[in-house]
Design an enzyme around this catalytic site. Structure first.
Site, PDB file in Angstrom:
ATOM      1  CG  ASP A 135      43.022  45.409  37.944  1.00  0.00           C
ATOM      2  OD1 ASP A 135      42.301  46.351  37.580  1.00  0.00           O
ATOM      3  OD2 ASP A 135      44.158  45.224  37.469  1.00  0.00           O
ATOM      4  CD  GLU A 153      41.562  47.019  33.713  1.00  0.00           C
ATOM      5  OE1 GLU A 153      40.319  46.913  33.575  1.00  0.00           O
ATOM      6  OE2 GLU A 153      42.115  46.966  34.817  1.00  0.00           O
ATOM      7  CG  ASN A 170      41.653  48.981  39.332  1.00  0.00           C
ATOM      8  OD1 ASN A 170      41.025  48.775  38.297  1.00  0.00           O
ATOM      9  ND2 ASN A 170      42.950  48.729  39.429  1.00  0.00           N
TER      10      ASN A 170
END
Length: 303
Positions: free
Chosen positions: A201, A19, A153
């Site tokens: 995301d 991420e 997010n």
């Protein structure tokens, strides 16, 4: 709409939940995290889009996001708190975001155009509609921007800083609202993009004000106009595409993180590059992300 498969494998490291890629222009390195393993990686981006000389720093628990200050210090979103990891010296806790012993953790975060750090949360238990997006102010306090999210997010801003874009993943929506760089004041939130498939995301902006959105479950990165129209898709050989950021001296390389989390053995066999880092050259330049501005000396901790 254009569709392309022009991505390359940037690094062989496999993350469980890769991420939050970040470009540090001062030190010329790419940072990214493996949330569930509590690791922050940093490596050199070469002219071919590969990332090498990778180092990693472990932190206790999860790491939702990282951002870099001008002096090289990191702000790290630990499971429930924000940490300062200085370029030299010991890591210390800066502020608590989530009360202790709740089934929640921090998730994606990013500096705003003035360098203040925004961070969101997600539930580790039952479905939630009480997750938050908060901003760390210069005095060390937290300001709540949203308190009704399902899973906070990706974040991005328009090139002039006047619009904040934010993702609520489980609602499958990208919100837009006005944003005052000087004061941090926000306007009324509206749904800009709503998705029928996949889950939005991580997200970033390019210099033209378009949004690049990682699509979890679809193996795609999508580009949208400021009006919310789908303009382009980059296919990625991993179903769970988690985040994106522009990197490189010219900000012309798109760094893409992926995950193995929640994939079955059959899916992992079908997509063996899941969890790895990719890059692409989409032919546009990214919007610079300001360094984290830090907090004042009289910083305080929020319970």
């Amino acid at each position: 709409m254009t569709i392309t498969d022009a991505v390359i494998l940037a690094n062989p490291i496999r993350c469980e939940l890769g991420e939050g890629p970040v470009w540090d222009p001062t030190r010329q390195v790419v940072l990214w995290v493996d949330i569930r393993r509590g690791l922050v990686f940093s490596g050199r981006l070469d002219a071919h889009g590969r990332i090498s000389d990778v180092e990693h720093v472990p932190f206790p628990g999860t790491v939702g996001a990282v951002a870099v200050a001008e002096d090289g210090s990191w702000i790290v979103a630990a499971a429930e708190t924000l940490l300062v990891h200085p370029a030299a010296g010991s890591t210390r806790e800066l502020v608590r975001v989530i009360r202790a012993r709740q089934l929640r953790r921090t998730n994606d975060g990013k500096p705003d155009p003035a360098g203040r750090f925004l961070i969101g949360t997600l539930s580790l238990g039952d479905d939630s509609q009480n997750e938050v997006l908060v901003r760390l102010e210069r005095d060390g306090s937290l300001t709540t921007i949203d308190d009704d999210l399902t899973l906070s997010n990706g974040l991005a801003w328009s090139p002039d800083g006047s619009v904040l874009y934010s993702v609520d993943t489980l609602r499958r929506v990208v919100f837009a609202r006005s944003y005052d760089m000087a004061t941090g004041a926000t306007g009324e939130r509206r749904a800009l993009i709503e998705f029928a498939d996949g889950f939005p995301d991580g997200m970033c902006s390019d210099a033209d004000g378009y949004l690049w959105i990682a699509m979890w479950g679809l193996g795609e990165v999508r580009r949208y106009t400021p009006e919310g129209e789908h303009e382009r898709t980059i296919r990625v050989p991993a179903p769970h595409v988690s985040s994106v950021a522009f990197a490189g001296e010219s900000l012309d390389t798109l760094v893409i993180t992926t995950a193995t989390q929640d994939l079955t053995d059959e899916q992992l066999a079908a997509y063996p590059l899941s969890g790895k880092l990719f890059t692409a050259r989409p032919g546009v330049r990214g919007l610079p992300v300001p360094p984290w501005s830090g907090v004042a000396e009289n910083e305080k901790e929020t319970p």
